[in-house]
Write a protein that holds these residues in place. Structure first.
Motif, PDB file in Angstrom:
ATOM      1  N   ASP A 157       1.108   1.946  -3.561  1.00 34.81           N
ATOM      2  CA  ASP A 157      -0.137   1.968  -4.331  1.00 34.81           C
ATOM      3  C   ASP A 157      -0.555   3.428  -4.542  1.00 34.81           C
ATOM      4  O   ASP A 157      -0.875   4.139  -3.577  1.00 34.81           O
ATOM      5  CB  ASP A 157      -1.226   1.221  -3.559  1.00 34.81           C
ATOM      6  N   LEU A 196      -3.289   4.821  -5.648  1.00 37.22           N
ATOM      7  CA  LEU A 196      -4.628   5.144  -5.180  1.00 37.22           C
ATOM      8  C   LEU A 196      -4.639   5.332  -3.670  1.00 37.22           C
ATOM      9  O   LEU A 196      -5.193   6.311  -3.153  1.00 37.22           O
ATOM     10  CB  LEU A 196      -5.616   4.040  -5.573  1.00 37.22           C
ATOM     11  N   TYR A 197      -4.008   4.406  -2.959  1.00 38.73           N
ATOM     12  CA  TYR A 197      -3.972   4.487  -1.507  1.00 38.73           C
ATOM     13  C   TYR A 197      -3.257   5.758  -1.068  1.00 38.73           C
ATOM     14  O   TYR A 197      -3.697   6.462  -0.149  1.00 38.73           O
ATOM     15  CB  TYR A 197      -3.283   3.255  -0.918  1.00 38.73           C
ATOM     16  N   LYS A 200       0.819  -1.211   0.000  1.00 40.80           N
ATOM     17  CA  LYS A 200       0.000   0.000   0.000  1.00 40.80           C
ATOM     18  C   LYS A 200       0.852   1.261   0.000  1.00 40.80           C
ATOM     19  O   LYS A 200       0.402   2.323  -0.422  1.00 40.80           O
ATOM     20  CB  LYS A 200      -0.957  -0.020   1.191  1.00 40.80           C
ATOM     21  N   LYS A 242     -11.219   0.815  -5.183  1.00 42.41           N
ATOM     22  CA  LYS A 242     -10.217  -0.117  -5.720  1.00 42.41           C
ATOM     23  C   LYS A 242     -10.550  -0.616  -7.124  1.00 42.41           C
ATOM     24  O   LYS A 242      -9.676  -0.766  -7.979  1.00 42.41           O
ATOM     25  CB  LYS A 242     -10.077  -1.300  -4.761  1.00 42.41           C
ATOM     26  N   LYS A 297     -12.060   0.772  -9.729  1.00 40.09           N
ATOM     27  CA  LYS A 297     -11.724   1.684 -10.828  1.00 40.09           C
ATOM     28  C   LYS A 297     -10.338   2.299 -10.684  1.00 40.09           C
ATOM     29  O   LYS A 297      -9.852   2.958 -11.614  1.00 40.09           O
ATOM     30  CB  LYS A 297     -12.771   2.793 -10.912  1.00 40.09           C
ATOM     31  N   GLN A 298      -9.725   2.101  -9.511  1.00 42.08           N
ATOM     32  CA  GLN A 298      -8.371   2.618  -9.251  1.00 42.08           C
ATOM     33  C   GLN A 298      -8.269   4.128  -9.482  1.00 42.08           C
ATOM     34  O   GLN A 298      -7.239   4.638  -9.949  1.00 42.08           O
ATOM     35  CB  GLN A 298      -7.349   1.880 -10.123  1.00 42.08           C
ATOM     36  N   TYR A 325     -10.562   2.970   0.424  1.00 43.34           N
ATOM     37  CA  TYR A 325      -9.741   2.295  -0.601  1.00 43.34           C
ATOM     38  C   TYR A 325     -10.534   1.151  -1.243  1.00 43.34           C
ATOM     39  O   TYR A 325     -10.530   0.982  -2.477  1.00 43.34           O
ATOM     40  CB  TYR A 325      -8.468   1.751   0.047  1.00 43.34           C
TER      41      TYR A 325
END
Length: 315
Positions: free
Chosen positions: A42, A44-45, A39, A89, A91-92, A85
């Motif tokens: 990541d 997005l995160y 993460k 998740k 669609k990111q 998240y």
């Protein structure tokens, strides 16, 4: 007074901490370092973490206000990183509409304040309460209860002990309809003129009669005519009760027209307002329109207990 200043100082210190960008950055770095390696890398995160502080609202501590006396606390909001998240998740892509929040508690609560009357709820809480003092007006109660039921509204009825003794079935009807009941003294005296033992007797006797008739316990005390002195508040506090006043008065006992009553209330009502009323023809004839106008302002109507709790209303 010393205790009050300690509460105020603690509240100011907490406000400075939660609104300090350096502190916020430090907290974010702690969250970051505690993440699993996957993460941490990541995008997005990381984007959720980056934006989280923009949407978070610090909790507000209960306090003694110079004008409004005791004011309850109000929960803050914090982004639930994991739940948010999970929502994004697939669609990111970061989407503020998919953020999930958890409520954060204040550090100072209403129960921790020194004895003080309460005139209103938290000024950020979009809710108001109807305080209905009952010592007479039986002929209007059924109509008012029907109107409240029709609009799915619960109110706080403050009952005089002697009235409950003479009208136990009506008291039961109020509780059975889902409304909250409070203590309005036993014989409607001027509480400001009573000694502490006399005030205690008025409150205790009423609590016992209300519980015997309805099974409900009282946590709120409303002195008749709003008359009290510091000793009155302390006596109620010793009985584990808080003293409730009002923010907006319908003055319905003067028999205003429905239009006058509604205008009086709507010109003053706001977040946290407590509206004082009685079972009168003026209130019975105004209640339905009053409910509609209040709800049109996006204000919820709840009991005193609901207004005083720290639960944040999410619009």
């Amino acid at each position: 007074m010393k205790k009050v200043w300690i509460f105020l100082s603690l509240g100011l210190a907490a406000w400075i901490l939660v609104n300090n960008p350096i502190v916020n950055k430090y907290v974010a770095s702690i969250k970051q370092s505690a993440l699993p390696a996957a993460k941490q890398s990541d995008p997005l995160y990381q984007s959720i973490i980056k934006h989280a502080s923009t949407y978070e609202i610090p909790p507000s501590d209960a306090k003694i206000d110079r004008v409004w006396k005791a004011i309850p606390g109000y929960n803050g909001l914090e982004v639930d990183l994991e739940a948010s998240y999970k929502n994004m998740k697939k669609k990111q892509v970061f989407d503020e509409k998919k953020l999930v929040f958890i409520q954060t508690k204040p550090q100072v609560h209403l129960d921790e304040l020194p004895p003080s009357p309460i005139y209103k709820g938290h000024p950020e809480k979009p809710m108001v309460s109807f305080i209905i003092n009952v010592a007479w007006g039986n002929e209007y109660l059924s109509e008012m209860l029907a109107t409240l039921k029709r609009h799915h509204v619960t109110a706080s009825f403050f009952l005089e002990g002697n009235w409950v003794k003479e009208n136990p079935d009506l008291a039961k009807m109020i509780v059975s309809a889902g409304h909250e009941v409070g203590n309005h003294s036993y014989s409607h005296p001027d509480m400001k003129r009573l000694t502490a033992p006399m005030a205690r007797e008025q409150i205790k006797k009423t609590n016992e009669i209300i519980e015997a008739a309805t099974g409900a316990k009282c946590f709120w005390f409303a002195p008749p005519s709003g008359s009290y002195r510091d000793e009155t508040i302390k006596v109620a506090h010793e009985l584990n009760m808080k003293t409730v006043m009002w923010t907006v008065d319908t003055v319905d006992w003067k028999k205003p027209t429905p239009e006058a009553l509604i205008n009086r209330v709507m010109s003053k009502i706001d977040n946290g307002s407590m509206v004082l009323m009685h079972p009168t023809a003026s209130t019975a004839n105004s209640l339905e329109q009053l409910i509609k106008l209040i709800e049109q302002r996006n204000l919820k109507i709840g009991t005193v207990s609901e207004l005083m709790n720290e639960e944040r209303i999410i619009k």
